[in-house]
Design a protein around this motif. Structure first.
Motif, PDB file in Angstrom:
ATOM      1  N   LEU A  53       0.831  -1.205   0.000  1.00  0.00           N
ATOM      2  CA  LEU A  53       0.000   0.000   0.000  1.00  0.00           C
ATOM      3  C   LEU A  53       0.865   1.254   0.000  1.00  0.00           C
ATOM      4  N   TYR A  54       1.936   1.239   0.789  1.00  0.00           N
ATOM      5  CA  TYR A  54       2.842   2.390   0.831  1.00  0.00           C
ATOM      6  C   TYR A  54       3.501   2.628  -0.528  1.00  0.00           C
ATOM      7  N   VAL A  55       3.951   1.581  -1.171  1.00  0.00           N
ATOM      8  CA  VAL A  55       4.596   1.727  -2.482  1.00  0.00           C
ATOM      9  C   VAL A  55       3.614   2.282  -3.504  1.00  0.00           C
ATOM     10  N   CYS A  56       2.388   1.802  -3.471  1.00  0.00           N
ATOM     11  CA  CYS A  56       1.372   2.295  -4.410  1.00  0.00           C
ATOM     12  C   CYS A  56       1.032   3.758  -4.151  1.00  0.00           C
ATOM     13  N   VAL A  57       0.909   4.119  -2.886  1.00  0.00           N
ATOM     14  CA  VAL A  57       0.599   5.513  -2.541  1.00  0.00           C
ATOM     15  C   VAL A  57       1.775   6.416  -2.910  1.00  0.00           C
ATOM     16  N   LEU A  58       3.002   5.964  -2.647  1.00  0.00           N
ATOM     17  CA  LEU A  58       4.174   6.769  -3.006  1.00  0.00           C
ATOM     18  C   LEU A  58       4.254   6.973  -4.514  1.00  0.00           C
ATOM     19  N   ALA A  59       3.976   5.943  -5.286  1.00  0.00           N
ATOM     20  CA  ALA A  59       3.979   6.078  -6.747  1.00  0.00           C
ATOM     21  C   ALA A  59       2.920   7.069  -7.203  1.00  0.00           C
ATOM     22  N   ALA A  60       1.744   7.026  -6.569  1.00  0.00           N
ATOM     23  CA  ALA A  60       0.681   7.970  -6.935  1.00  0.00           C
ATOM     24  C   ALA A  60       1.051   9.394  -6.558  1.00  0.00           C
ATOM     25  N   VAL A  61       1.661   9.582  -5.396  1.00  0.00           N
ATOM     26  CA  VAL A  61       2.070  10.935  -4.970  1.00  0.00           C
ATOM     27  C   VAL A  61       3.119  11.494  -5.918  1.00  0.00           C
ATOM     28  N   VAL A  62       4.096  10.687  -6.277  1.00  0.00           N
ATOM     29  CA  VAL A  62       5.144  11.154  -7.194  1.00  0.00           C
ATOM     30  C   VAL A  62       4.548  11.432  -8.572  1.00  0.00           C
ATOM     31  N   ALA A  63       3.619  10.617  -9.025  1.00  0.00           N
ATOM     32  CA  ALA A  63       2.995  10.841 -10.340  1.00  0.00           C
ATOM     33  C   ALA A  63       2.178  12.130 -10.355  1.00  0.00           C
ATOM     34  N   VAL A  64       1.502  12.416  -9.255  1.00  0.00           N
ATOM     35  CA  VAL A  64       0.652  13.612  -9.214  1.00  0.00           C
ATOM     36  C   VAL A  64       1.465  14.882  -8.963  1.00  0.00           C
ATOM     37  N   LEU A  65       2.359  14.832  -7.984  1.00  0.00           N
ATOM     38  CA  LEU A  65       3.079  16.053  -7.596  1.00  0.00           C
ATOM     39  C   LEU A  65       4.413  16.228  -8.302  1.00  0.00           C
ATOM     40  N   GLY A  66       4.928  15.193  -8.956  1.00  0.00           N
ATOM     41  CA  GLY A  66       6.250  15.275  -9.564  1.00  0.00           C
ATOM     42  C   GLY A  66       6.264  15.816 -10.975  1.00  0.00           C
ATOM     43  N   GLN A  67       5.190  16.433 -11.419  1.00  0.00           N
ATOM     44  CA  GLN A  67       5.161  16.926 -12.788  1.00  0.00           C
ATOM     45  C   GLN A  67       5.685  18.337 -12.870  1.00  0.00           C
TER      46      GLN A  67
END
Length: 67
Positions: A53-67
């Motif tokens: 769950l942490y890995v999935c949430v971290l990937a989503a956070v980076v995808a959303v905020l890392g642009q």
């Protein structure tokens, strides 16, 4: 926000550190929601679920905020 370093008191911080802290907070909230909804009894291996769950949430956070 982007993937640029942040200067905090002359120290450069990786944006991944900030994203990881945010993902940890969101994972805790999601885990609490899963427990309150009664879905935790269906989890076979809690530590493995928490890590995934942490890995999935971290990937989503980076995808959303890392642009």
């Amino acid at each position: 926000m982007g993937l640029r370093e942040w200067a905090l008191g002359g120290v450069l911080l990786s944006p991944l550190l900030i994203y990881a802290m945010l993902a940890l907070l969101l994972t805790g909230l999601l885990r609490l929601g899963v427990q309150r909804a009664g879905l935790a009894r269906w989890i076979w291996h809690e530590a493995l679920f928490d890590c995934a769950l942490y890995v999935c949430v971290l990937a989503a956070v980076v995808a959303v905020l890392g642009q």
